[in-house]
Design a protein around this motif. Sequence first.
Motif, short mmCIF file in Angstrom:
data_model
loop_
_atom_site.label_atom_id
_atom_site.label_comp_id
_atom_site.label_asym_id
_atom_site.label_seq_id
_atom_site.Cartn_x
_atom_site.Cartn_y
_atom_site.Cartn_z
N GLU A 121 0.82 -1.21 0.00
CA GLU A 121 0.00 0.00 0.00
C GLU A 121 0.85 1.26 0.00
OE1 GLU A 121 -3.56 2.06 2.68
OE2 GLU A 121 -2.77 0.07 3.18
N ARG A 122 1.93 1.28 0.76
CA ARG A 122 2.74 2.49 0.89
C ARG A 122 3.93 2.52 -0.05
NH1 ARG A 122 2.99 3.77 7.43
NH2 ARG A 122 0.73 3.85 7.76
N ALA A 123 4.08 1.53 -0.88
CA ALA A 123 5.20 1.52 -1.83
C ALA A 123 4.88 2.44 -3.00
CB ALA A 123 5.45 0.10 -2.33
N ASN A 124 5.81 3.31 -3.34
CA ASN A 124 5.61 4.26 -4.44
C ASN A 124 6.94 4.48 -5.14
OD1 ASN A 124 5.08 6.48 -6.12
ND2 ASN A 124 3.47 7.21 -4.76
N ALA A 164 -5.89 -17.47 -7.61
CA ALA A 164 -6.12 -18.70 -6.85
C ALA A 164 -5.73 -18.52 -5.39
CB ALA A 164 -5.33 -19.84 -7.49
N VAL A 165 -4.62 -17.81 -5.15
CA VAL A 165 -4.19 -17.56 -3.77
C VAL A 165 -5.19 -16.68 -3.04
CG1 VAL A 165 -2.39 -16.49 -2.36
CG2 VAL A 165 -1.76 -17.89 -4.33
N GLU A 166 -5.73 -15.68 -3.72
CA GLU A 166 -6.71 -14.79 -3.08
C GLU A 166 -7.99 -15.53 -2.73
OE1 GLU A 166 -7.32 -11.53 -5.66
OE2 GLU A 166 -5.29 -10.70 -5.42
N ASN A 167 -8.39 -16.48 -3.56
CA ASN A 167 -9.64 -17.20 -3.30
C ASN A 167 -9.56 -18.11 -2.09
OD1 ASN A 167 -10.87 -15.99 -5.52
ND2 ASN A 167 -10.22 -17.62 -6.92
N ILE A 168 -8.38 -18.65 -1.80
CA ILE A 168 -8.25 -19.59 -0.68
C ILE A 168 -7.78 -18.91 0.59
CG2 ILE A 168 -7.78 -21.49 -2.27
CD1 ILE A 168 -4.83 -21.28 -1.52
N THR A 169 -7.56 -17.59 0.55
CA THR A 169 -7.07 -16.87 1.73
C THR A 169 -8.20 -16.61 2.71
OG1 THR A 169 -5.34 -15.79 0.43
CG2 THR A 169 -5.93 -14.78 2.53
N MET A 173 -1.52 -10.76 2.06
CA MET A 173 -1.25 -9.72 1.07
C MET A 173 0.19 -9.25 1.13
SD MET A 173 -4.77 -7.46 1.30
CE MET A 173 -4.11 -6.25 0.16
N THR A 174 0.73 -9.15 2.34
CA THR A 174 2.14 -8.75 2.49
C THR A 174 3.06 -9.79 1.88
OG1 THR A 174 1.61 -7.53 4.51
CG2 THR A 174 3.92 -8.07 4.12
N LEU A 175 2.77 -11.06 2.16
CA LEU A 175 3.59 -12.13 1.58
C LEU A 175 3.46 -12.18 0.06
CD1 LEU A 175 2.96 -14.99 4.18
CD2 LEU A 175 5.02 -13.61 3.92
N SER A 176 2.24 -11.98 -0.44
CA SER A 176 2.03 -12.04 -1.89
C SER A 176 2.77 -10.92 -2.61
CB SER A 176 0.53 -11.94 -2.20
OG SER A 176 -0.16 -13.05 -1.64
N ALA A 177 2.89 -9.75 -1.95
CA ALA A 177 3.55 -8.61 -2.59
C ALA A 177 5.06 -8.65 -2.46
CB ALA A 177 3.02 -7.31 -1.99
N THR A 178 5.58 -9.56 -1.66
CA THR A 178 7.04 -9.60 -1.45
C THR A 178 7.61 -10.97 -1.78
OG1 THR A 178 6.60 -10.08 0.89
CG2 THR A 178 7.00 -7.78 0.30
N VAL A 179 7.40 -11.94 -0.90
CA VAL A 179 8.03 -13.25 -1.05
C VAL A 179 7.53 -13.96 -2.30
CG1 VAL A 179 8.39 -15.50 0.04
CG2 VAL A 179 8.33 -13.42 1.44
N HIS A 180 6.24 -13.83 -2.60
CA HIS A 180 5.70 -14.56 -3.74
C HIS A 180 6.29 -14.08 -5.06
CE1 HIS A 180 1.82 -16.17 -1.64
NE2 HIS A 180 2.93 -16.57 -1.06
#
Length: 448
Positions: free
Chosen positions: A334-337, A385-390, A399-406
């Motif tokens: 969210e705060r990344a720009n 698919a990840v969002e549907n099973i979260t 969401m933090t993991l999806s935006a970084t580690v994933h």
Amino acid sequence: MANAEVTNVLVSAGEDMPLFSDISGYNPVEEISPDLLKNTPSNIAKLEDAIEQCKGHQKYLALTKSPSDGDDVRWYFCKVPLAEKELAASIPRTEIVGKSDYFRFSMRDSLALEASFLQREEELLAHWWKEYAECSEGPSGLQAIGSSTSCYQYDELYALEEERVGVPVKGGLYEVDLTRRHCFPVYWSGENRRVLRGHWFARKGGLDWLPLREDVAEQLELAYNCQVWHRRTFQPSGQFAARIDLQGTSPGLHALFTGEDDTWEAWLAFDSTSFSFGGGVVVKLRRGFSTSGSVKPTQDELRQQKEEEMDDYCSQVPVGHLVFMVHGIGQRLERANLVDDVGDFRRITASLAEMHLTPYQKSTQRILFIPCQWRKGLKLSGESAVENITLDGVRGLRMTLSATVHDVLYYMSPIYCQDIIDSVCYSFLTMYCCFTRVCVYICYFLFH
């Protein structure tokens, strides 16, 4: 884009400059001279001369010798971006622009915007007043902007409009759509910012002259052209002045003109019951931009000065190196720009250049840094698919993991690795094509 009147002025300004449209087999990448992009006194004089020769500019010249009179028009852009489908005419909601709400364009950018505005003044003003009417408060007391019909009105205004053509500003990083009065980025997807034409100014609680909203300035300009100070009468407050009732958002808004042709002065008042020169409901007015003249500038003034100096530098010096700033993981947070990060990096490199480069080196070429937001428009099939099973309880962590580690795992995957590479390459190609177009457009605007 220029009409014949301005074209003749620019071409006959002193240098034998061939027109790009007249060159057969013209290659925009190979034949651009760096001198065409410089903000030299001769190039500035050409823009000023073009504005002076425009018939539309004649009515904005100073008609009196009063210290309150002038003809210097300056353009501004809002710091806060417009909401999606928000009309530019809906803001600012006050008659006087807030001191820290708007930034001034540099002198060269203001001249370029004013020259383009004067060429299409009737068309642009007609469209602007149509948009302003959509934002005005009707008899029912319901304002268009902010209501459920605002999106419909926005779509209705621009349903038949083709791709907008902007005037390049801020070294070519942004363009200004004079029809919608939007300032928008060229190389990346970003919000629109409100652009304001400052012709009448007010001094409110300080030394700075702040621009008035266009609808109020237009009413004051009409009163000025009629020289209303010749029709002065005694007001209920005892002042010998000409009163002009103005249409605005504040109740009881009016202006008072005093003095003679060479000594006239004007004040803007927000109270219909009384008028006091020493009260807080009255502000001094002037026609045309003027500096504050303060010996101790504030932090906002210093920031404004640095911003204009940077824009002037970008206009003076041609681009010698083009650098695409590519981000890594985490740009979907969210705060990344990345745009702000590249802006900070640009200011740091400018400070280092001031310390370590000679004046000749700085005047020869500059580096253009462009953010490459390859992740912003990339949608991978595995993400849905990840969002549907979260589960809702761990959605923030997911969401933090999806935006970084994933993103690291996606790049290491043989399924999505090529999609990421293609997205980066496509971003490079798109931005480079924009870069070649902007460079040609700047030259075309200045000399054709």
